[in-house]
Structure formats: structure tokens, C-alpha cells
Design a protein around this motif. Structure first.
Motif, PDB file in Angstrom:
ATOM      1  N   ARG A   1       0.834  -1.206   0.000  1.00 44.24           N
ATOM      2  CA  ARG A   1       0.000   0.000   0.000  1.00 44.24           C
ATOM      3  C   ARG A   1       0.869   1.255   0.000  1.00 44.24           C
ATOM      4  O   ARG A   1       0.559   2.239  -0.682  1.00 44.24           O
ATOM      5  CB  ARG A   1      -0.932  -0.005   1.218  1.00 44.24           C
ATOM      6  N   ARG A   2       1.944   1.229   0.773  1.00 47.73           N
ATOM      7  CA  ARG A   2       2.835   2.378   0.813  1.00 47.73           C
ATOM      8  C   ARG A   2       3.491   2.618  -0.543  1.00 47.73           C
ATOM      9  O   ARG A   2       3.639   3.775  -0.972  1.00 47.73           O
ATOM     10  CB  ARG A   2       3.906   2.156   1.891  1.00 47.73           C
TER      11      ARG A   2
ATOM     12  N   THR B   1       2.207   2.000  -3.421  1.00 44.87           N
ATOM     13  CA  THR B   1       1.182   2.625  -4.253  1.00 44.87           C
ATOM     14  C   THR B   1       1.097   4.123  -3.968  1.00 44.87           C
ATOM     15  O   THR B   1       1.029   4.952  -4.891  1.00 44.87           O
ATOM     16  CB  THR B   1      -0.181   1.956  -4.008  1.00 44.87           C
ATOM     17  N   GLU B   2       1.109   4.496  -2.686  1.00 41.18           N
ATOM     18  CA  GLU B   2       1.063   5.911  -2.312  1.00 41.18           C
ATOM     19  C   GLU B   2       2.287   6.657  -2.853  1.00 41.18           C
ATOM     20  O   GLU B   2       2.165   7.765  -3.405  1.00 41.18           O
ATOM     21  CB  GLU B   2       1.019   6.049  -0.791  1.00 41.18           C
TER      22      GLU B   2
ATOM     23  N   ARG C   1       2.169   7.291  -6.649  1.00 39.56           N
ATOM     24  CA  ARG C   1       1.302   8.420  -6.994  1.00 39.56           C
ATOM     25  C   ARG C   1       1.981   9.750  -6.699  1.00 39.56           C
ATOM     26  O   ARG C   1       1.884  10.700  -7.485  1.00 39.56           O
ATOM     27  CB  ARG C   1      -0.023   8.290  -6.239  1.00 39.56           C
TER      28      ARG C   1
END
Length: 291
Positions: free
Chosen positions: A215-216, A218-219, A222
Motif C-alpha cells: 500500500r505504501r 502505491t502511495e 502516486r
């Protein structure tokens, strides 16, 4: 949805002709990748046989025709970044564009000792890693005849980039590791990220940590202005999740890690006692998961 891929980790602890035969067998079974680790010796028994992984990969590249080849992961301790780029470029040519270049920060003290150095502190290791990957990336892209780079820890000046890579703009780079620096660097320029989980962690803790790091990533992608889907997420099946340990099946590993966004799996070489089960997984379990 990202198509799943399945690779296998070979260890260069056998005669080279045996390793080539194993790679050919894996290609026949339909695996997507064959990877070799990059250390100065066998981390399981440093007194044992251990060939140079890059030379073994070259022999495999000449013998095979389809399976992709690479390091999981190249070790920044053992060679300067310009040498790594030159080796990668050469292997990309030998394999006709089948190289996946995994790069890691390197953590073992005995790898440092093998090149006559002292182990780096964690901060220095990760600062070096960010520069190391940036240099390899720039050299392999070969936008200019000569390449220079100056970072906080590493620099190169007017390094020749010819002949360039077969793959354009360069072979895919896969960064291995779990630190914030590895994740930030992967988010900025890699095509893949791979982890085997925190050392000594339980199966569920490994799964949870991988989900958080994914998840990190992905952040961070972005924030870097990149499409997170452009970065493949990989898990090297290790220790607490290794089916050879008898607690989990390959089907369970693929399902549980697939649920948290992992698309690429690296299986350990099965050893003589698990060859039949390994072949079954390759021919019966994996093909439907690719569809």
C-alpha cells in the motif's frame, strides 16, 4: 488486473552443466523467469560450492530461448554500479532481451569482507543504494554516449554507454527490500518490487507487512507522478510460507498473497525430494492462475 508471473530461484551450488539443465527443465515446465542470487558465497553454508551467478546466467542465456533471466537480487556490495550496468547490458544481449535486473541493498557482513571492506551502517547502505540504482538506471537507458552522475554517496563521470540494451528503454529493474528508501526508489523508477518479508517473522506477520508495504508503494508511486499499476509486486516464497516446510500449500500462498496485490511469485528450487510436487504445481496449479 495484472497478469500473474511465476519464477524460480536457482542457487549456483551445483556444477554449471547441472544448473543449465535445471534452467532448461524450468523453461519446459512453463515458468516465466529463472533467477539467481548474488553473494560471495552460499548463505546457507559458506564453505560449500558457489559459482558466480552472472557467469551462470550467461551460460543459461545461451542454452535457453524463452524463459526470462535475472538476479534476485544483484548485490551493491560486490561491484560498482557501472560494472553492474555493463554486466546487465551484456546479459541482455546474450539473452536476446530476456533480462530482468533485480537489485538489492546488500546486508551481509561477509559480502563486505569478501571485497576487503567493513560493513556499512544502515543509513549509509541505503543512501548508497539510491545512488547505485540511479546510476544503473541512467547507464542502461543510454540516452547519451557518455553518462555522468553525482549523488550524496556515489558518482560516476563520462562512462561510455554503448552499445545500449536490446530492451527499450532498458531491461526492467526490480528492487528487492522493505526499507522506506527501497520503496521510494522503486516508486520513482523501478518496474517491479520484490520482498520475502521481515526476517524471522511468522507467516501472518509476513503477510501483514507485505500488505502494508505494498500500500505504501502505491502511495509513493502516486506522489512520484507514476501509475502504481506500472510497478509489479512480487513475493519470494520464503521460510514461514515455504510449502516445503509442510505448513502451507502453493495454492494457499498464491491465493493469500494475490489477495493483497502480489502478482509475481518466486518459488525456491524444490530439491530432489520435492521435484514431483513442484512439477505438479507448474503444470496443474499455475496455468489456470495466469488466465
Amino acid at each position: 488486473m495484472t497478469a500473474r508471473r511465476f519464477g524460480v530461484m536457482l542457487y549456483p551450488d551445483q556444477p554449471v552443466e547441472v544448473l543449465v539443465e535445471r534452467a532448461l527443465w524450468l523453461e519446459q515446465l512453463g515458468f516465466d523467469q529463472v533467477y539467481l542470487p548474488d553473494h560471495s558465497g552460499d548463505l546457507r553454508d559458506r564453505r560449500g560450492t558457489w559459482h558466480d551467478s552472472w557467469l551462470v546466467l550467461a551460460a543459461i542465456a545461451v542454452a535457453t530461448s524463452r524463459v526470462r533471466l535475472g538476479t534476485m537480487v544483484a548485490n551493491q556490495i560486490l561491484r560498482p554500479p557501472a560494472q553492474l550496468a555493463q554486466q546487465a547490458m551484456t546479459l541482455d544481449h546474450l539473452s536476446a532481451g530476456r533480462l530482468d535486473l533485480g537489485i538489492g541493498a546488500g546486508i551481509f557482513s561477509w559480502d563486505h569482507h569478501s571485497v576487503g571492506g567493513h560493513p556499512w551502517e544502515p543509513k549509509e547502505r541505503l543512501q548508497r543504494f539510491a545512488d547505485y540504482v540511479a546510476i544503473a538506471d541512467g547507464l542502461l537507458r543510454a540516452d547519451e554516449p557518455m553518462f555522468s552522475f553525482a549523488g550524496p554517496r556515489l558518482w560516476v563521470q563520462e562512462v561510455a554507454t554503448a552499445p545500449g540494451c536490446v530492451q527499450s528503454p532498458r531491461p526492467p529493474i526490480i528492487l528487492g527490500g522493505q526499507s522506506p528508501t527501497v520503496l521510494r526508489t522503486a516508486a520513482a523508477l523501478a518496474q517491479g518490487w520484490n520482498t520475502h518479508g521481515p526476517p524471522g517473522a511468522s507467516a501472518e506477520d509476513t503477510l501483514d507487512a507485505t500488505a502494508r508495504q505494498n500500500r505504501r508503494l502505491t502511495e509513493l508511486a502516486r506522489l512520484a507522478g507514476r501509475d502504481p499499476a506500472a510497478i509489479r509486486r512480487g513475493y519470494t516464497i520464503f521460510r514461514s510460507w515455504d510449502p516445503k516446510m509442510g505448513k502451507h500449500t502453493y495454492e494457499e500462498v498464491f491465493y493469500r498473497f494475490g489477495e493483497i496485490g502480489v502478482s509475481d511469485f518466486v518459488l525456491d528450487w524444490p530439491g530432489d525430494t520435492h521435484l514431483e510436487e513442484f512439477a505438479r504445481v507448474a503444470t496443474e496449479v499455475i496455468p489456470p492462475l495466469r488466465e
